[in-house]
Design a protein around this motif. Structure first.
Motif, short mmCIF file in Angstrom:
data_model
loop_
_atom_site.label_atom_id
_atom_site.label_comp_id
_atom_site.label_asym_id
_atom_site.label_seq_id
_atom_site.Cartn_x
_atom_site.Cartn_y
_atom_site.Cartn_z
N LYS A 1 -17.04 14.83 9.70
CA LYS A 1 -17.01 15.45 8.38
C LYS A 1 -16.67 16.93 8.52
O LYS A 1 -17.21 17.62 9.39
CB LYS A 1 -18.37 15.31 7.70
CG LYS A 1 -18.76 13.89 7.42
CD LYS A 1 -20.14 13.82 6.81
CE LYS A 1 -20.58 12.38 6.66
NZ LYS A 1 -21.95 12.28 6.21
N PRO A 2 -15.77 17.45 7.68
CA PRO A 2 -15.49 18.88 7.73
C PRO A 2 -16.71 19.65 7.23
O PRO A 2 -17.50 19.12 6.44
CB PRO A 2 -14.30 19.05 6.79
CG PRO A 2 -14.35 17.88 5.89
CD PRO A 2 -14.98 16.77 6.68
N PRO A 3 -16.86 20.89 7.68
CA PRO A 3 -18.02 21.65 7.22
C PRO A 3 -17.98 21.83 5.71
O PRO A 3 -16.92 22.02 5.13
CB PRO A 3 -17.90 22.99 7.94
CG PRO A 3 -16.54 23.02 8.53
CD PRO A 3 -16.02 21.62 8.57
N ALA A 4 -19.14 21.75 5.11
CA ALA A 4 -19.22 21.85 3.65
C ALA A 4 -18.97 23.29 3.23
O ALA A 4 -19.54 24.24 3.77
CB ALA A 4 -20.59 21.39 3.18
N LYS A 5 -18.07 23.47 2.25
CA LYS A 5 -17.77 24.79 1.71
C LYS A 5 -18.48 24.92 0.38
O LYS A 5 -18.60 23.96 -0.37
CB LYS A 5 -16.26 24.96 1.51
CG LYS A 5 -15.49 24.94 2.80
CD LYS A 5 -14.02 25.16 2.52
CE LYS A 5 -13.20 25.11 3.81
NZ LYS A 5 -11.78 25.28 3.55
N LYS A 6 -18.90 26.12 0.07
CA LYS A 6 -19.54 26.34 -1.22
C LYS A 6 -18.44 26.44 -2.28
O LYS A 6 -17.61 27.34 -2.24
CB LYS A 6 -20.36 27.63 -1.21
CG LYS A 6 -21.59 27.54 -0.35
CD LYS A 6 -22.42 28.76 -0.46
CE LYS A 6 -23.68 28.66 0.39
NZ LYS A 6 -24.49 29.86 0.28
N ALA A 7 -18.45 25.53 -3.18
CA ALA A 7 -17.46 25.51 -4.25
C ALA A 7 -18.07 26.17 -5.48
O ALA A 7 -19.16 25.81 -5.92
CB ALA A 7 -17.05 24.08 -4.57
N GLU A 8 -17.34 27.16 -6.03
CA GLU A 8 -17.84 27.83 -7.22
C GLU A 8 -17.73 26.92 -8.43
O GLU A 8 -18.60 26.89 -9.27
CB GLU A 8 -17.06 29.13 -7.43
CG GLU A 8 -17.35 30.14 -6.33
CD GLU A 8 -16.57 31.42 -6.52
OE1 GLU A 8 -16.04 31.65 -7.63
OE2 GLU A 8 -16.50 32.19 -5.57
N SER A 9 -16.63 26.23 -8.54
CA SER A 9 -16.48 25.26 -9.61
C SER A 9 -15.65 24.10 -9.11
O SER A 9 -14.73 24.28 -8.32
CB SER A 9 -15.81 25.90 -10.84
OG SER A 9 -14.50 26.29 -10.50
#
Length: 89
Positions: free
Chosen positions: A48-56
């Motif tokens: 799994k790719p590292p989780a990125k914080k998505a603003e929206s």
């Protein structure tokens, strides 16, 4: 493993041996399956790719059929000139 003289066993004894062997086989398969599933879970963390914080979250894309309908509705209707058809003599 001890050798068993299958010819000397009676039908009842052979049937019991077969049942015992089948039960042991299923037990070993279940144990091995559990080991493999645990190993797969460990490996899954690396795929799994590292989780990125998505603003929206991005807007969902429309299906192709819906996009085509929208384009047809938004485009002005143009009457296409029809080519004359040659008549057979």
């Amino acid at each position: 493993m001890a050798k068993i003289d299958l010819d000397s066993l009676g039908i009842e004894e052979l049937a019991a041996l077969r049942e015992s062997a089948t039960d042991k086989l299923f037990e070993k398969v279940a144990t091995r399956r559990a080991e493999l599933e645990a190993e797969l879970e460990k490996l899954a963390q690396y795929s799994k790719p590292p989780a990125k914080k998505a603003e929206s979250a991005p807007a969902p894309k429309a299906k192709k059929s819906e996009e085509a309908k929208e384009r047809k509705q938004s485009e002005p209707k143009q009457s296409e000139p029809k080519e004359p058809v040659a008549k057979a003599a």
